[in-house]
Design a protein around this motif. Sequence first.
Motif, PDB file in Angstrom:
ATOM      1  N   LEU A   1       0.840  -1.196   0.000  1.00  0.00           N
ATOM      2  CA  LEU A   1       0.000   0.000   0.000  1.00  0.00           C
ATOM      3  C   LEU A   1       0.876   1.247   0.000  1.00  0.00           C
ATOM      4  CD1 LEU A   1      -2.740   1.468   0.322  1.00  0.00           C
ATOM      5  CD2 LEU A   1      -2.470   1.214   2.796  1.00  0.00           C
ATOM      6  N   GLY A   2       0.613   2.142  -0.937  1.00  0.00           N
ATOM      7  CA  GLY A   2       1.351   3.399  -1.000  1.00  0.00           C
ATOM      8  C   GLY A   2       0.408   4.587  -0.989  1.00  0.00           C
ATOM      9  N   GLU A   3       0.721   5.585  -0.153  1.00  0.00           N
ATOM     10  CA  GLU A   3      -0.060   6.824  -0.147  1.00  0.00           C
ATOM     11  C   GLU A   3       0.622   7.810  -1.087  1.00  0.00           C
ATOM     12  OE1 GLU A   3      -1.317  10.515   2.755  1.00  0.00           O
ATOM     13  OE2 GLU A   3      -0.907   8.567   3.683  1.00  0.00           O
ATOM     14  N   ILE A   4      -0.126   8.299  -2.052  1.00  0.00           N
ATOM     15  CA  ILE A   4       0.463   9.164  -3.075  1.00  0.00           C
ATOM     16  C   ILE A   4      -0.066  10.584  -2.931  1.00  0.00           C
ATOM     17  CG2 ILE A   4      -1.321   8.668  -4.834  1.00  0.00           C
ATOM     18  CD1 ILE A   4       1.068   8.557  -6.876  1.00  0.00           C
ATOM     19  N   GLU A   5       0.808  11.546  -3.160  1.00  0.00           N
ATOM     20  CA  GLU A   5       0.380  12.943  -3.155  1.00  0.00           C
ATOM     21  C   GLU A   5       1.189  13.710  -4.183  1.00  0.00           C
ATOM     22  OE1 GLU A   5       1.101  14.212   0.921  1.00  0.00           O
ATOM     23  OE2 GLU A   5       3.038  15.033   0.341  1.00  0.00           O
ATOM     24  N   VAL A   6       0.570  14.751  -4.713  1.00  0.00           N
ATOM     25  CA  VAL A   6       1.243  15.581  -5.717  1.00  0.00           C
ATOM     26  C   VAL A   6       0.943  17.041  -5.409  1.00  0.00           C
ATOM     27  CG1 VAL A   6      -0.707  15.530  -7.341  1.00  0.00           C
ATOM     28  CG2 VAL A   6       1.616  15.907  -8.215  1.00  0.00           C
ATOM     29  N   MET A   7       1.913  17.892  -5.678  1.00  0.00           N
ATOM     30  CA  MET A   7       1.740  19.338  -5.507  1.00  0.00           C
ATOM     31  C   MET A   7       2.337  20.048  -6.719  1.00  0.00           C
ATOM     32  SD  MET A   7       3.333  21.892  -2.580  1.00  0.00           S
ATOM     33  CE  MET A   7       5.055  21.646  -3.070  1.00  0.00           C
ATOM     34  N   ILE A   8       1.501  20.741  -7.470  1.00  0.00           N
ATOM     35  CA  ILE A   8       2.007  21.630  -8.511  1.00  0.00           C
ATOM     36  C   ILE A   8       1.985  23.027  -7.900  1.00  0.00           C
ATOM     37  CG2 ILE A   8       1.709  22.525 -10.848  1.00  0.00           C
ATOM     38  CD1 ILE A   8       2.558  19.571 -10.690  1.00  0.00           C
ATOM     39  N   ALA A   9       3.142  23.440  -7.436  1.00  0.00           N
ATOM     40  CA  ALA A   9       3.237  24.663  -6.636  1.00  0.00           C
ATOM     41  C   ALA A   9       3.382  25.919  -7.493  1.00  0.00           C
ATOM     42  CB  ALA A   9       4.422  24.557  -5.673  1.00  0.00           C
ATOM     43  N   GLU A  10       3.986  25.770  -8.651  1.00  0.00           N
ATOM     44  CA  GLU A  10       4.235  26.926  -9.519  1.00  0.00           C
ATOM     45  C   GLU A  10       2.927  27.319 -10.206  1.00  0.00           C
ATOM     46  OE1 GLU A  10       6.667  29.863 -10.409  1.00  0.00           O
ATOM     47  OE2 GLU A  10       7.351  28.118  -9.266  1.00  0.00           O
ATOM     48  N   PRO A  11       2.388  28.513  -9.922  1.00  0.00           N
ATOM     49  CA  PRO A  11       1.079  28.890 -10.475  1.00  0.00           C
ATOM     50  C   PRO A  11       1.000  28.785 -11.993  1.00  0.00           C
ATOM     51  CG  PRO A  11       1.714  30.422  -8.744  1.00  0.00           C
ATOM     52  CD  PRO A  11       2.903  29.534  -8.983  1.00  0.00           C
ATOM     53  N   SER A  12       2.071  29.141 -12.695  1.00  0.00           N
ATOM     54  CA  SER A  12       2.041  29.117 -14.166  1.00  0.00           C
ATOM     55  C   SER A  12       1.989  27.709 -14.733  1.00  0.00           C
ATOM     56  CB  SER A  12       3.269  29.844 -14.729  1.00  0.00           C
ATOM     57  OG  SER A  12       4.462  29.167 -14.357  1.00  0.00           O
ATOM     58  N   CYS A  13       2.246  26.699 -13.888  1.00  0.00           N
ATOM     59  CA  CYS A  13       2.272  25.307 -14.346  1.00  0.00           C
ATOM     60  C   CYS A  13       0.971  24.566 -14.040  1.00  0.00           C
ATOM     61  CB  CYS A  13       3.441  24.559 -13.696  1.00  0.00           C
ATOM     62  SG  CYS A  13       5.072  25.147 -14.185  1.00  0.00           S
ATOM     63  N   ARG A  14       0.019  25.223 -13.396  1.00  0.00           N
ATOM     64  CA  ARG A  14      -1.214  24.548 -13.016  1.00  0.00           C
ATOM     65  C   ARG A  14      -2.200  24.485 -14.181  1.00  0.00           C
ATOM     66  NH1 ARG A  14      -1.826  27.818  -7.315  1.00  0.00           N
ATOM     67  NH2 ARG A  14      -0.033  26.871  -6.260  1.00  0.00           N
ATOM     68  N   GLY A  15      -3.073  23.501 -14.128  1.00  0.00           N
ATOM     69  CA  GLY A  15      -4.130  23.376 -15.129  1.00  0.00           C
ATOM     70  C   GLY A  15      -3.656  22.927 -16.491  1.00  0.00           C
ATOM     71  N   GLN A  16      -2.457  22.352 -16.571  1.00  0.00           N
ATOM     72  CA  GLN A  16      -1.915  21.939 -17.865  1.00  0.00           C
ATOM     73  C   GLN A  16      -1.655  20.430 -17.945  1.00  0.00           C
ATOM     74  OE1 GLN A  16       1.492  24.390 -19.022  1.00  0.00           O
ATOM     75  NE2 GLN A  16       0.738  26.038 -17.717  1.00  0.00           N
ATOM     76  N   GLY A  17      -2.070  19.698 -16.929  1.00  0.00           N
ATOM     77  CA  GLY A  17      -1.894  18.258 -16.953  1.00  0.00           C
ATOM     78  C   GLY A  17      -0.578  17.762 -16.381  1.00  0.00           C
ATOM     79  N   LEU A  18       0.220  18.658 -15.818  1.00  0.00           N
ATOM     80  CA  LEU A  18       1.504  18.233 -15.252  1.00  0.00           C
ATOM     81  C   LEU A  18       1.292  17.318 -14.042  1.00  0.00           C
ATOM     82  CD1 LEU A  18       2.335  20.764 -17.006  1.00  0.00           C
ATOM     83  CD2 LEU A  18       4.192  21.089 -15.361  1.00  0.00           C
ATOM     84  N   GLY A  19       0.328  17.670 -13.190  1.00  0.00           N
ATOM     85  CA  GLY A  19       0.063  16.856 -12.015  1.00  0.00           C
ATOM     86  C   GLY A  19      -0.412  15.467 -12.390  1.00  0.00           C
ATOM     87  N   THR A  20      -1.264  15.386 -13.405  1.00  0.00           N
ATOM     88  CA  THR A  20      -1.787  14.089 -13.851  1.00  0.00           C
ATOM     89  C   THR A  20      -0.658  13.191 -14.329  1.00  0.00           C
ATOM     90  OG1 THR A  20      -3.918  15.053 -14.478  1.00  0.00           O
ATOM     91  CG2 THR A  20      -3.325  12.950 -15.491  1.00  0.00           C
ATOM     92  N   GLU A  21       0.218  13.729 -15.185  1.00  0.00           N
ATOM     93  CA  GLU A  21       1.299  12.892 -15.694  1.00  0.00           C
ATOM     94  C   GLU A  21       2.267  12.512 -14.570  1.00  0.00           C
ATOM     95  OE1 GLU A  21       3.984  12.538 -19.635  1.00  0.00           O
ATOM     96  OE2 GLU A  21       4.381  14.360 -18.477  1.00  0.00           O
ATOM     97  N   ALA A  22       2.532  13.433 -13.661  1.00  0.00           N
ATOM     98  CA  ALA A  22       3.439  13.141 -12.548  1.00  0.00           C
ATOM     99  C   ALA A  22       2.896  11.999 -11.688  1.00  0.00           C
ATOM    100  CB  ALA A  22       3.665  14.387 -11.697  1.00  0.00           C
ATOM    101  N   VAL A  23       1.588  12.008 -11.429  1.00  0.00           N
ATOM    102  CA  VAL A  23       0.976  10.940 -10.623  1.00  0.00           C
ATOM    103  C   VAL A  23       1.042   9.609 -11.363  1.00  0.00           C
ATOM    104  CG1 VAL A  23      -1.220  10.082  -9.689  1.00  0.00           C
ATOM    105  CG2 VAL A  23      -0.507  12.433  -9.241  1.00  0.00           C
ATOM    106  N   LEU A  24       0.723   9.615 -12.650  1.00  0.00           N
ATOM    107  CA  LEU A  24       0.783   8.380 -13.438  1.00  0.00           C
ATOM    108  C   LEU A  24       2.196   7.806 -13.443  1.00  0.00           C
ATOM    109  CD1 LEU A  24      -1.463   9.353 -16.479  1.00  0.00           C
ATOM    110  CD2 LEU A  24      -1.898   7.460 -14.909  1.00  0.00           C
ATOM    111  N   MET A  25       3.192   8.679 -13.597  1.00  0.00           N
ATOM    112  CA  MET A  25       4.582   8.224 -13.623  1.00  0.00           C
ATOM    113  C   MET A  25       5.004   7.662 -12.264  1.00  0.00           C
ATOM    114  SD  MET A  25       6.075  11.286 -16.053  1.00  0.00           S
ATOM    115  CE  MET A  25       7.832  10.994 -15.787  1.00  0.00           C
ATOM    116  N   MET A  26       4.584   8.330 -11.193  1.00  0.00           N
ATOM    117  CA  MET A  26       4.919   7.838  -9.862  1.00  0.00           C
ATOM    118  C   MET A  26       4.222   6.510  -9.575  1.00  0.00           C
ATOM    119  SD  MET A  26       6.564   8.020  -7.056  1.00  0.00           S
ATOM    120  CE  MET A  26       7.078   9.499  -6.160  1.00  0.00           C
ATOM    121  N   MET A  27       2.963   6.380  -9.994  1.00  0.00           N
ATOM    122  CA  MET A  27       2.241   5.125  -9.805  1.00  0.00           C
ATOM    123  C   MET A  27       2.929   3.993 -10.562  1.00  0.00           C
ATOM    124  SD  MET A  27      -1.702   6.480 -10.051  1.00  0.00           S
ATOM    125  CE  MET A  27      -2.342   4.835 -10.365  1.00  0.00           C
TER     126      MET A  27
END
Length: 206
Positions: free
Chosen positions: A102-128
């Motif tokens: 069991l793994g608890e996963i979390e992601v933070m896109i902290a840079e405002p200019s990088c939000r809403g572009q799918g970076l968090g989604t790809e980062a989570v998929l890659m980590m999973m």
Amino acid sequence: MRLNQNILLLGKKVVLVPYTPEHVPRYHEWMKSEELRRLTASEPLTLEQEYVMQHSWREDADKCTFIVLDAEKWRAQPSTSEESCMAGDVNLFLTDLGDPSLGEIEVMIAEPSCRGQGLGTEAVLMMMSYGVTKLGVTKFEAKIGQGNEPSIRMFRKLHFEQVAVSSVFQEVTLRLTMSEPERQWLLEQTSHVEEKPYRAGASEPR
């Protein structure tokens, strides 16, 4: 954890690199934001404490952390520091001693200019994908503040289902169990990802 300290994962929108001392000043600046601390349930730290935290996260066997770089900036500016390309971080915690799968996963896109572009989604998929193929994780949990609708929507799109709500902590828990179809789907979603050797401070071929 030490297992991922020498690898770089290259996706389409993001590059995942180990969390090194080079990244700490930018990370520290991010965490001065009250909003980010609230969304990540984090306490304010001094810069010195942040360096101590970075070191402990590298050493702890139950924490796998990658810094998320904006791949477009990273490719376009090969001579610049990684710090200038930082978008956020993605973490996998293996803290259930009774269930190492069991793994608890979390992601933070902290840079405002990088939000809403799918970076968090790809980062989570890659980590999973990394968790499944390298760490033996077969179940993922995400604990998200009740008010963080964008993050909840993102995890639901990634097939996570809500399993609990905590009124005390004001958070929802979402879970995904990796059945064989889910595993195949995940590997298809991340088939483009390349694993490369990583050396902190070295100029990587881009």
